[in-house]
Motif scaffolding. Structure first.
Motif, PDB file in Angstrom:
ATOM      1  N   ARG A  44       0.840  -1.202   0.000  1.00 46.07           N
ATOM      2  CA  ARG A  44       0.000   0.000   0.000  1.00 46.07           C
ATOM      3  C   ARG A  44       0.880   1.260   0.000  1.00 46.07           C
ATOM      4  O   ARG A  44       0.614   2.206  -0.743  1.00 46.07           O
ATOM      5  N   ASP A  45       1.927   1.247   0.816  1.00 44.23           N
ATOM      6  CA  ASP A  45       2.822   2.412   0.864  1.00 44.23           C
ATOM      7  C   ASP A  45       3.514   2.625  -0.476  1.00 44.23           C
ATOM      8  O   ASP A  45       3.734   3.770  -0.896  1.00 44.23           O
ATOM      9  N   ALA A  46       3.868   1.529  -1.146  1.00 42.45           N
ATOM     10  CA  ALA A  46       4.507   1.658  -2.458  1.00 42.45           C
ATOM     11  C   ALA A  46       3.554   2.299  -3.460  1.00 42.45           C
ATOM     12  O   ALA A  46       3.954   3.185  -4.237  1.00 42.45           O
ATOM     13  N   VAL A  47       2.297   1.889  -3.464  1.00 41.52           N
ATOM     14  CA  VAL A  47       1.311   2.489  -4.362  1.00 41.52           C
ATOM     15  C   VAL A  47       1.156   3.974  -4.057  1.00 41.52           C
ATOM     16  O   VAL A  47       1.159   4.823  -4.969  1.00 41.52           O
ATOM     17  N   THR A  48       1.030   4.315  -2.779  1.00 45.43           N
ATOM     18  CA  THR A  48       0.859   5.711  -2.382  1.00 45.43           C
ATOM     19  C   THR A  48       2.054   6.557  -2.810  1.00 45.43           C
ATOM     20  O   THR A  48       1.897   7.681  -3.305  1.00 45.43           O
ATOM     21  N   THR A  49       3.259   6.013  -2.642  1.00 42.94           N
ATOM     22  CA  THR A  49       4.463   6.738  -3.041  1.00 42.94           C
ATOM     23  C   THR A  49       4.493   6.979  -4.542  1.00 42.94           C
ATOM     24  O   THR A  49       4.754   8.098  -5.008  1.00 42.94           O
ATOM     25  N   CYS A  51       1.989   7.000  -6.704  1.00 44.12           N
ATOM     26  CA  CYS A  51       0.935   7.933  -7.100  1.00 44.12           C
ATOM     27  C   CYS A  51       1.297   9.366  -6.728  1.00 44.12           C
ATOM     28  O   CYS A  51       1.049  10.305  -7.494  1.00 44.12           O
ATOM     29  N   SER A  52       1.902   9.547  -5.563  1.00 45.90           N
ATOM     30  CA  SER A  52       2.239  10.886  -5.086  1.00 45.90           C
ATOM     31  C   SER A  52       3.276  11.570  -5.973  1.00 45.90           C
ATOM     32  O   SER A  52       3.215  12.789  -6.177  1.00 45.90           O
ATOM     33  N   TRP A  53       4.219  10.795  -6.500  1.00 48.40           N
ATOM     34  CA  TRP A  53       5.301  11.391  -7.291  1.00 48.40           C
ATOM     35  C   TRP A  53       4.963  11.508  -8.774  1.00 48.40           C
ATOM     36  O   TRP A  53       5.472  12.391  -9.466  1.00 48.40           O
ATOM     37  N   LEU A  54       4.090  10.625  -9.285  1.00 45.86           N
ATOM     38  CA  LEU A  54       3.826  10.608 -10.727  1.00 45.86           C
ATOM     39  C   LEU A  54       2.468  11.156 -11.121  1.00 45.86           C
ATOM     40  O   LEU A  54       2.226  11.403 -12.305  1.00 45.86           O
ATOM     41  N   TYR A  55       1.578  11.355 -10.147  1.00 40.55           N
ATOM     42  CA  TYR A  55       0.214  11.754 -10.496  1.00 40.55           C
ATOM     43  C   TYR A  55      -0.350  12.751  -9.493  1.00 40.55           C
ATOM     44  O   TYR A  55       0.246  13.023  -8.449  1.00 40.55           O
ATOM     45  N   THR A  56      -1.509  13.269  -9.834  1.00 41.44           N
ATOM     46  CA  THR A  56      -2.342  14.005  -8.901  1.00 41.44           C
ATOM     47  C   THR A  56      -3.617  13.179  -8.715  1.00 41.44           C
ATOM     48  O   THR A  56      -3.879  12.263  -9.513  1.00 41.44           O
ATOM     49  N   PRO A  57      -4.419  13.491  -7.695  1.00 40.48           N
ATOM     50  CA  PRO A  57      -5.670  12.730  -7.547  1.00 40.48           C
ATOM     51  C   PRO A  57      -6.562  12.809  -8.785  1.00 40.48           C
ATOM     52  O   PRO A  57      -7.361  11.902  -9.024  1.00 40.48           O
ATOM     53  N   GLU A  58      -6.397  13.859  -9.581  1.00 39.27           N
ATOM     54  CA  GLU A  58      -7.220  14.015 -10.783  1.00 39.27           C
ATOM     55  C   GLU A  58      -6.686  13.214 -11.967  1.00 39.27           C
ATOM     56  O   GLU A  58      -7.447  12.870 -12.874  1.00 39.27           O
ATOM     57  N   THR A  59      -5.382  12.936 -11.984  1.00 40.69           N
ATOM     58  CA  THR A  59      -4.794  12.277 -13.156  1.00 40.69           C
ATOM     59  C   THR A  59      -4.423  10.815 -12.920  1.00 40.69           C
ATOM     60  O   THR A  59      -4.067  10.115 -13.864  1.00 40.69           O
ATOM     61  N   VAL A 139      11.636   7.624  -8.570  1.00 37.33           N
ATOM     62  CA  VAL A 139      10.642   7.557  -7.495  1.00 37.33           C
ATOM     63  C   VAL A 139      11.271   6.922  -6.254  1.00 37.33           C
ATOM     64  O   VAL A 139      11.091   7.402  -5.126  1.00 37.33           O
ATOM     65  N   ARG A 140      12.030   5.850  -6.448  1.00 38.54           N
ATOM     66  CA  ARG A 140      12.700   5.204  -5.315  1.00 38.54           C
ATOM     67  C   ARG A 140      13.647   6.184  -4.618  1.00 38.54           C
ATOM     68  O   ARG A 140      13.684   6.254  -3.381  1.00 38.54           O
ATOM     69  N   LEU A 141      14.381   6.949  -5.395  1.00 40.58           N
ATOM     70  CA  LEU A 141      15.296   7.946  -4.845  1.00 40.58           C
ATOM     71  C   LEU A 141      14.547   8.959  -3.992  1.00 40.58           C
ATOM     72  O   LEU A 141      14.955   9.276  -2.863  1.00 40.58           O
ATOM     73  N   ASN A 142      13.448   9.465  -4.514  1.00 40.08           N
ATOM     74  CA  ASN A 142      12.697  10.499  -3.795  1.00 40.08           C
ATOM     75  C   ASN A 142      11.913   9.944  -2.612  1.00 40.08           C
ATOM     76  O   ASN A 142      11.498  10.709  -1.731  1.00 40.08           O
TER      77      ASN A 142
END
Length: 223
Positions: A44-49, A51-59, A139-142
């Motif tokens: 779950r944390d991986a999915v959240t991470t 999504c947070s770096w590559l998308y917005t809730p709208e995209t 994403v892993r870096l960030n």
């Protein structure tokens, strides 16, 4: 009217169903995995991470319905495949065993990298492999999960992949603004890859960006 709170609620990302399959429970890597992470929380944390770096809730894409993590003895580290709705991440128990001294961070780092592959766009299959892998490691870096052997160095070409490309993308993000790599990913949603996408985002061709990045790395160190 009271002022708004300083931070809004956390975005509600679409969380798929998670499955776990361990093909050798007696393998030392299996014990390390189960001792160091809770699989449901880690996924779950991986999915959240991601999504947070590559998308917005709208995209954020909502096509991924199920992610199955398979832990098995195999060469290499991990790989991901599947359909638009069902993804499989195969993760090497041998690699987990060999990472015993930093098992938790390595497990979380690899899961984050592979989860990017479940969600990122790939320019209709035409994106260079080095850029695909570079975005995953960016994403892993960030996420603060880079392993100690990673080095910020140019290498031979910008799309060499993995951490070499990840650090280059990180430089672009820092120089041209937060959201630059999100925009890069979004630009590969429904059209074939064209390196002009970098100029659309930064105003500079990829060759110029690579030259500037190498000059940045070779420049005098800050006091």
């Amino acid at each position: 009217m009271p002022p708004p709170p300083p931070h809004g609620p956390e975005p509600q990302w679409p969380i798929p169903t998670f499955n776990l399959r361990i093909e050798d429970l007696a393998h030392p890597g299996a014990k390390l995995f189960l001792d160091n992470v809770r699989p449901d929380v880690a996924l779950r944390d991986a999915v959240t991470t991601v999504c947070s770096w590559l998308y917005t809730p709208e995209t954020v894409p909502t096509n991924v319905q199920c992610v199955t993590l398979v832990l098995r003895p195999m060469d290499g580290v991990a790989h991901t495949f599947g359909s638009p709705t069902h993804k499989e991440i195969h993760f090497s128990l041998n690699h987990i065993r060999n990472s015993q001294s930093r098992a938790r961070d390595e497990i979380l780092g690899v899961l984050t990298h592979e989860m990017v592959h479940c969600y990122q766009y790939n320019a209709l299959g035409k994106c260079p492999g080095g850029l695909i892998e570079g975005i995953a490691d960016w994403v892993r870096l960030n996420a603060g999960l880079s392993p100690p052997h990673w080095k910020r160095e140019a290498g031979e070409k910008w799309d060499a992949g993995y951490q070499a490309t990840a650090y280059f993308l990180d430089w672009i993000e820092g120089r041209y603004g937060d959201g630059s790599i999100r925009e890069l990913n979004e630009g590969m949603k429904d059209k074939e890859y064209d390196e002009h996408i970098f100029k659309d985002i930064t105003g500079r061709k990829i060759s110029k960006l690579w030259k500037l990045y190498k000059e940045h790395l070779e420049g005098p160190s800050e006091p």
